[in-house]
Scaffold this active site. Structure first.
Site, PDB file in Angstrom:
ATOM      1  N   GLU A   1      23.688  46.553  15.189  1.00 38.74           N
ATOM      2  CA  GLU A   1      25.094  46.313  15.490  1.00 38.74           C
ATOM      3  C   GLU A   1      25.322  44.798  15.537  1.00 38.74           C
ATOM      4  O   GLU A   1      24.508  44.105  16.144  1.00 38.74           O
ATOM      5  CB  GLU A   1      25.498  46.929  16.832  1.00 38.74           C
ATOM      6  CG  GLU A   1      27.000  46.840  17.050  1.00 38.74           C
ATOM      7  CD  GLU A   1      27.486  47.526  18.339  1.00 38.74           C
ATOM      8  OE1 GLU A   1      26.642  47.960  19.142  1.00 38.74           O
ATOM      9  OE2 GLU A   1      28.694  47.599  18.518  1.00 38.74           O
TER      10      GLU A   1
ATOM     11  N   GLY B   1      22.508  42.724  26.113  1.00 41.63           N
ATOM     12  CA  GLY B   1      21.897  43.480  27.206  1.00 41.63           C
ATOM     13  C   GLY B   1      21.038  44.627  26.702  1.00 41.63           C
ATOM     14  O   GLY B   1      19.885  44.759  27.090  1.00 41.63           O
ATOM     15  N   ALA B   2      21.608  45.439  25.827  1.00 40.99           N
ATOM     16  CA  ALA B   2      20.892  46.598  25.324  1.00 40.99           C
ATOM     17  C   ALA B   2      21.693  47.216  24.183  1.00 40.99           C
ATOM     18  O   ALA B   2      22.832  46.814  23.945  1.00 40.99           O
ATOM     19  CB  ALA B   2      20.705  47.634  26.420  1.00 40.99           C
ATOM     20  N   MET B   3      21.089  48.204  23.503  1.00 41.37           N
ATOM     21  CA  MET B   3      21.739  48.785  22.328  1.00 41.37           C
ATOM     22  C   MET B   3      21.518  50.284  22.282  1.00 41.37           C
ATOM     23  O   MET B   3      20.401  50.764  22.452  1.00 41.37           O
ATOM     24  CB  MET B   3      21.170  48.084  21.074  1.00 41.37           C
ATOM     25  CG  MET B   3      21.761  48.594  19.786  1.00 41.37           C
ATOM     26  SD  MET B   3      23.565  48.263  19.717  1.00 41.37           S
ATOM     27  CE  MET B   3      24.088  49.661  18.749  1.00 41.37           C
ATOM     28  N   GLU B   4      22.626  50.984  21.981  1.00 44.12           N
ATOM     29  CA  GLU B   4      22.665  52.441  22.115  1.00 44.12           C
ATOM     30  C   GLU B   4      22.184  53.214  20.892  1.00 44.12           C
ATOM     31  O   GLU B   4      22.612  54.355  20.684  1.00 44.12           O
ATOM     32  CB  GLU B   4      24.102  52.854  22.437  1.00 44.12           C
ATOM     33  CG  GLU B   4      25.121  52.688  21.277  1.00 44.12           C
ATOM     34  CD  GLU B   4      25.923  51.393  21.295  1.00 44.12           C
ATOM     35  OE1 GLU B   4      25.439  50.404  21.893  1.00 44.12           O
ATOM     36  OE2 GLU B   4      27.013  51.355  20.709  1.00 44.12           O
TER      37      GLU B   4
ATOM     38  N   HIS C   1      25.174  53.014  30.788  1.00 43.65           N
ATOM     39  CA  HIS C   1      26.092  52.623  29.710  1.00 43.65           C
ATOM     40  C   HIS C   1      25.542  53.050  28.348  1.00 43.65           C
ATOM     41  O   HIS C   1      26.238  53.711  27.570  1.00 43.65           O
ATOM     42  CB  HIS C   1      26.307  51.102  29.764  1.00 43.65           C
ATOM     43  CG  HIS C   1      27.209  50.575  28.697  1.00 43.65           C
ATOM     44  ND1 HIS C   1      28.546  50.343  28.911  1.00 43.65           N
ATOM     45  CD2 HIS C   1      26.973  50.226  27.406  1.00 43.65           C
ATOM     46  CE1 HIS C   1      29.100  49.886  27.806  1.00 43.65           C
ATOM     47  NE2 HIS C   1      28.158  49.799  26.860  1.00 43.65           N
ATOM     48  N   GLU C   2      24.310  52.684  28.073  1.00 44.97           N
ATOM     49  CA  GLU C   2      23.743  53.002  26.745  1.00 44.97           C
ATOM     50  C   GLU C   2      23.609  54.512  26.578  1.00 44.97           C
ATOM     51  O   GLU C   2      23.871  55.052  25.515  1.00 44.97           O
ATOM     52  CB  GLU C   2      22.392  52.319  26.533  1.00 44.97           C
ATOM     53  CG  GLU C   2      22.389  50.792  26.748  1.00 44.97           C
ATOM     54  CD  GLU C   2      23.473  50.041  26.023  1.00 44.97           C
ATOM     55  OE1 GLU C   2      23.914  50.499  24.946  1.00 44.97           O
ATOM     56  OE2 GLU C   2      23.914  48.975  26.532  1.00 44.97           O
TER      57      GLU C   2
ATOM     58  N   HIS D   1      26.913  56.121  25.750  1.00 45.81           N
ATOM     59  CA  HIS D   1      27.335  55.890  24.363  1.00 45.81           C
ATOM     60  C   HIS D   1      26.965  57.069  23.462  1.00 45.81           C
ATOM     61  O   HIS D   1      27.543  57.227  22.386  1.00 45.81           O
ATOM     62  CB  HIS D   1      26.655  54.638  23.798  1.00 45.81           C
ATOM     63  CG  HIS D   1      27.456  53.372  23.936  1.00 45.81           C
ATOM     64  ND1 HIS D   1      28.794  53.289  23.631  1.00 45.81           N
ATOM     65  CD2 HIS D   1      27.081  52.108  24.297  1.00 45.81           C
ATOM     66  CE1 HIS D   1      29.215  52.036  23.819  1.00 45.81           C
ATOM     67  NE2 HIS D   1      28.196  51.298  24.229  1.00 45.81           N
TER      68      HIS D   1
ATOM     69  N   GLU E   1      33.522  50.792  23.459  1.00 47.28           N
ATOM     70  CA  GLU E   1      33.052  49.911  24.537  1.00 47.28           C
ATOM     71  C   GLU E   1      33.897  50.011  25.806  1.00 47.28           C
ATOM     72  O   GLU E   1      33.366  50.163  26.902  1.00 47.28           O
ATOM     73  CB  GLU E   1      32.946  48.471  24.048  1.00 47.28           C
ATOM     74  CG  GLU E   1      31.887  48.261  22.949  1.00 47.28           C
ATOM     75  CD  GLU E   1      30.488  48.757  23.313  1.00 47.28           C
ATOM     76  OE1 GLU E   1      30.232  49.024  24.504  1.00 47.28           O
ATOM     77  OE2 GLU E   1      29.654  48.893  22.398  1.00 47.28           O
TER      78      GLU E   1
HETATM   79  N1  0A1 Z   1      26.714  48.050  21.749  1.00 49.91           N
HETATM   80  C1  0A1 Z   1      25.957  47.315  22.712  1.00 49.91           C
HETATM   81  C2  0A1 Z   1      26.166  45.851  22.667  1.00 49.91           C
HETATM   82  C3  0A1 Z   1      25.484  45.092  21.589  1.00 49.91           C
HETATM   83  C4  0A1 Z   1      26.231  44.512  20.592  1.00 49.91           C
HETATM   84  C5  0A1 Z   1      25.648  43.720  19.633  1.00 49.91           C
HETATM   85  C6  0A1 Z   1      24.304  43.516  19.699  1.00 49.91           C
HETATM   86  O1  0A1 Z   1      23.722  42.724  18.740  1.00 49.91           O
HETATM   87  C7  0A1 Z   1      22.995  41.677  19.021  1.00 49.91           C
HETATM   88  C8  0A1 Z   1      23.534  44.090  20.673  1.00 49.91           C
HETATM   89  C9  0A1 Z   1      24.144  44.894  21.611  1.00 49.91           C
HETATM   90  C10 0A1 Z   1      26.412  47.720  24.085  1.00 49.91           C
HETATM   91  O2  0A1 Z   1      27.609  47.852  24.314  1.00 49.91           O
HETATM   92  O3  0A1 Z   1      25.582  47.878  24.949  1.00 49.91           O
HETATM   93 ZN    ZN Z   2      28.422  49.393  24.955  1.00 49.94          ZN
END
Ligand code: 0A1
Ligand code: ZN
Length: 879
Positions: free
Chosen positions: A126, A266-269, A302-303, A306, A325
């Site tokens: 993402e 922070g993290a990724m879903e 949160h993750e 998602h 989001e």
């Molecule tokens: N979708 C994730 C946030 C996120 C967006 C971009 C990134 O790339 C570096 C990484 C994470 C969330 O809302 O947690």
């Molecule tokens: Zn998110």
């Protein structure tokens, strides 16, 4: 690195792609410097697309090694390949496209696409990272079913993970092995993930509401398994909560989380394989603060949430980012409120919103919750999209009521499961279940800026009428000079002299339902009949709308509400407003050369709140924590002098400490740590109260030695870090501070996440000398410019959380900043761009600092080959 092409993407230009990719097969042969990626894509021309339409796939820095259609290699005349694009000139209507690309994960320092973190292969796709792996229609409305085969050397990567369910695995020749994963749920490319390496595992399982067993895994650096227990517990609580609160069940056989130490956010879903910044997974009492525990719980949730809001229903395009989001933040806020104290959680949320989203909305980077244009999508993962996006969902619930809101959510899941949806789709389900017209409300998505309500009241004892005069305005924001009138749900209460709600006969002048006034016009005269005595008015209870309020309120009423409002948020707000007003008055006195003074009534109320045993300790701690320097600056608005704000705040803190010396010391003693530890909210609340009392007491004679004792006696990181902060900030350079900083470093030097706290504490020491400290710390053995957590802890903290240090009057803070942002950018444009937002409020500074801040921004803007990320931020900031 993608340099800026100047291209602007516009919402109105959206159109569906001519092609779809129902199936995606990927094979990775992993090697640090030359990973082979073979993609086999089933591609179909969509009904209605022109037969002559070429297929144009996105790439980013790719090297094409092989291309074939239906098993036949293409001739050079059939296609056009650049690092950033692959065009197939005359594609058939339905075909299988084979692509081979070669990538180098070990030298990927932007941390987008496939990269290495501490020898672990991992991905971040993402928003547009998938195109750094292979050519693709890298846009969220292309939903595809993925099958992934990973091949790696067994000694280098014994663990091979991807999305979905594991299908098979086995040995290959020459010490290699493989695994195959299949994800049955069609997904956009941004949710693709792969992890390969040597990792320790914590395993557990969860039985869903329909009785299916899901295997849960959290993977961490070997040896750190003991630090993943809290995250696992939070995951299981999240899964259960989503079933109860939203009727949402998990859908795969496995759910995996991997913690990595190099991560941009922070993290990724990613579907079935969340990848986390290890800061939001690893915790125990020895290394993590209560704030860390709360963040871990919230981000794990949160993750996980998602999976339904983002993955099962995704976004049609990146303009709709808030669809997943804002909604998912709303869900994680509700989860935390249910797990912890709702009132305390709400106050903390509003403080965060005001600290991050309000300045964004009031400065050059303001944009609507659903933007209409962007140059670089990475720069739109903002507090506006996330936090204000969540507030907008909360307002929908306030307007509809909890039951109708839930019916709308059910309809949303039913109607759009498996689709890439829009904000219009989201609003429509709530219109359909409620029969209401939400078209005026929809402006919350379309219009930037923080609305303001001006409120005054009159009481006429003769007619027994109480009137609220309410006027709305929305300030202009970049490229939106004229604003339309919004629908603002304003929760309120009329409070009688004994603190009881005041009954009234009827209301005229606005729709009023369930304690909410619906503001829809520029001006409302809201008349309450049958009111004998003038009540105090409690407004925006529970922070029902993300607005600013200018209320003509007598000080007596404000003091009364701070002691008696039955709405916990409004009560906190009343006291916070009293503090802010006193601080702004003190700031003006200091600028005028006078010595500020504070009323005994105010400092006395602080003491009363601290000792009020009917209130939760966490609430009392929040009430006692003074508005931050940036909060005060925002309320002052312009010609900011951070040194004068700092002085005003210190003087008030000292006045409160002196006025309540004995009571605070007493209470501090009674809250003493008994050595037992639990990270739950009640225990954390007691620690928070004790630590804020320490902060006050440290200002009095003997303060340094009290803090040093607190530091030495600490049995957990919350207390230890709190004492170290007090020593470093309030007693900078004292023997106690020097000793504690050295002791902390000696004890935790090998633990990067704990050293981040050490960097943060030093980067936020107020005063002109800190820029030198930060420069020096860049050379520290634990620091690395390549690691986003380190950079944020040291440089990010200095520039966004040290008002007097960063805004040093001679501009040295800004010069250091410009130079460092450009240095970070060479490796990681995304992190650099986020750092650069620290100067977004430069126009509110007093003229001297303003000129110096502008010079720093121009220095960044003038650098050669600026990335799209950084150029976008700097140019909008200067515009
Ligand atoms: N979708 C994730 C946030 C996120 C967006 C971009 C990134 O790339 C570096 C990484 C994470 C969330 O809302 O947690
Ligand atoms: Zn998110």
């Amino acid at each position: 690195m993608r340099t800026d092409t100047g291209q602007v993407f516009k919402l109105e230009d959206y159109r569906p792609s001519d092609f779809s990719i129902p199936q995606t097969g990927l094979t990775f042969r992993l090697s640090p410097d030359a990973t082979r990626v073979t993609a086999v894509l089933t591609i179909e021309r969509r009904d209605g697309a022109a037969a002559s339409a070429p297929l144009v796939l996105d790439g980013d820095g790719l090297l094409l090694k092989r291309i074939a259609i239906d098993g036949r290699e293409l001739a050079p005349a059939d296609y056009l390949a650049t690092p950033d694009q692959l065009t197939i000139l005359k594609p058939p209507a339905r075909f299988e496209l084979l692509l081979e690309t070669e990538i180098a994960p070990a030298s990927n320092e932007a941390l987008m696409g496939l990269y290495r973190s501490s020898n672990v292969y991992c991905t971040q796709c993402e928003a547009e990272g998938f195109r750094r792996i292979t050519y693709f229609l890298d846009r969220p409305d292309i939903l595809s079913v993925y099958t992934v085969r990973i091949e790696a050397r067994l000694d280098e990567a014994p663990l091979l993970l991807s999305n979905g369910n594991p299908v098979e695995s086995g040995a290959l020749a020459d010490g290699w092995h493989y695994a195959r994963w299949h994800d049955p749920f069609p997904k956009p490319s941004y949710l693709f993930a792969l992890v390969a390496g040597n990792l320790g595992q914590v395993a557990d399982s969860f039985v869903t509401m329909s009785g299916r067993k899901v295997e849960l895994g959290i993977y961490v650096e070997p040896g750190k398994e003991g630090l993943a227990g809290y995250a696992m517990d939070a995951l299981k609580r999240s899964m259960q909560w989503d079933e109860q609160a939203f009727g949402r069940e998990y859908d795969l056989d496995v759910f995996n989380i991997v913690a990595v130490s190099d991560f941009n956010m922070g993290a990724m879903e990613n579907k079935g394989l969340n990848i986390f910044n290890d800061k939001y997974v690893l915790a125990d009492r020895e290394t993590a603060t209560d704030a860390d525990f709360a963040n871990i719980e919230a981000i794990i949730a949160h993750e996980y949430f998602h999976n339904w809001t983002g993955n099962r229903i995704t976004c049609r395009d990146w303009f709709q980012l808030c669809l997943k989001e804002g909604l998912t933040v709303f869900r994680d806020h509700e989860f935390s409120a249910d797990q912890r104290s709702r009132a305390v959680k709400r106050i903390a949320e509003v403080r965060t919103l005001r600290a991050h989203q309000f300045p964004e909305d009031q400065g050059p980077l303001a944009h609507p919750v659903r933007p209409r244009r962007y140059r670089e999508i990475n720069n739109f993962y903002t507090a506006t999209v996330y936090e204000k996006g969540s507030e907008v969902v909360r307002m929908i619930r306030t307007i509809l009521g909890a039951e109708t809101f839930r019916a709308g959510m059910d309809l949303y899941f039913e109607r759009h499961d498996g689709e890439a949806a829009t904000i219009e789709d989201f609003l429509k389900v709530f219109e359909d279940v409620s029969g209401r017209d939400l078209s005026q409300f929809a402006l919350w998505y379309h219009q930037a800026g923080t609305p303001n309500l001006t409120v005054s009241s009159t009481h006429n004892p003769a007619t027994r009428e109480f009137t609220l005069e309410i006027e709305q305005s929305v300030p202009p924001t970049p490229s939106e000079s004229r604003k339309r009138l919004m629908h603002i749900p304003l929760a309120f209460g009329l409070v009688g002299a004994g603190g009881e709600p005041v009954a009234y006969g009827g209301v005229e002048g606005a729709a009023v339902e369930d304690g909410v006034i619906h503001i829809r016009k520029r001006r409302h005269m809201v008349r309450f009949s049958g009111v004998d005595e003038r009540p105090a008015v409690s407004l925006n209870r529970g922070f029902s709308a993300p607005i600013t309020l200018s209320v003509e309120q007598k000080a007596d009423d404000q003091f009364f509400l701070a002691g008696h409002d039955s709405d916990a948020f409004a009560r906190w707000q009343a006291f916070n407003t009293l503090l802010t007003d006193a601080l702004i008055a003190a700031f003006r006195q200091i600028l005028g050369g006078a010595k500020p003074a504070f009323s005994a009534r105010l400092t006395g109320l602080a003491g009363k709140i601290a000792g009020d045993e009917t209130l939760e300790p966490a609430y009392r701690a929040l009430a006692l924590s003074l508005p931050g320097e940036a909060d005060i600056a925002r309320d002052i608005g312009r010609t900011i002098d951070p040194d004068a704000i700092f002085a005003a705040r210190e003087t008030l803190a000292l006045a409160i400490a002196r006025a309540n010396q004995d009571a605070f010391a007493n209470l501090y003693g009674r809250l003493a740590d008994d050595g037992r530890f639990s990270p739950d909210a009640a225990n954390a609340g007691r620690r928070a109260l004790r630590n804020i009392l320490l902060d006050y007491l440290s200002l009095l004679p003997g303060g340094a030695s009290l803090a040093a004792r607190h530091f030495e006696a600490a049995t957990n990181m919350t207390d230890r870090a709190a004492a170290l902060t007090v020593l470093a900030h309030r007693h900078d350079g004292s023997p106690e501070a020097v000793k504690a900083l050295a002791g902390f470093e000696a004890r935790y030097g090998a633990d990067p996440l704990v050293m981040d706290k050490w960097f943060q504490i030093q980067a936020s020491v107020p005063g002109p000398r800190t820029v030198d400290t930060v420069r020096e710390l860049i050379g520290h053995a634990s620091f690395s410019m390549a690691n986003p957590n380190r950079v944020r802890s040291l440089v990010g903290t200095f520039s966004s959380a040290n008002q007097t240090g960063f805004h040093r009057a001679d501009g040295e803070g800004y010069r250091f900043f410009a130079q460092t942002v450009l240095e970070v950018e060479k490796r990681n444009p995304q992190v650099a761009a986020r750092l650069a937002t620290a100067l977004r409020s430069w126009r509110s500074l007093e003229p001297g600092r303003q000129a110096k801040a502008r010079e720093a921004l121009l220095a960044i803007a003038g650098a050669e080959n600026l990335s799209a990320d950084l150029r976008d931020i700097v140019e909008r900031t200067l515009a």
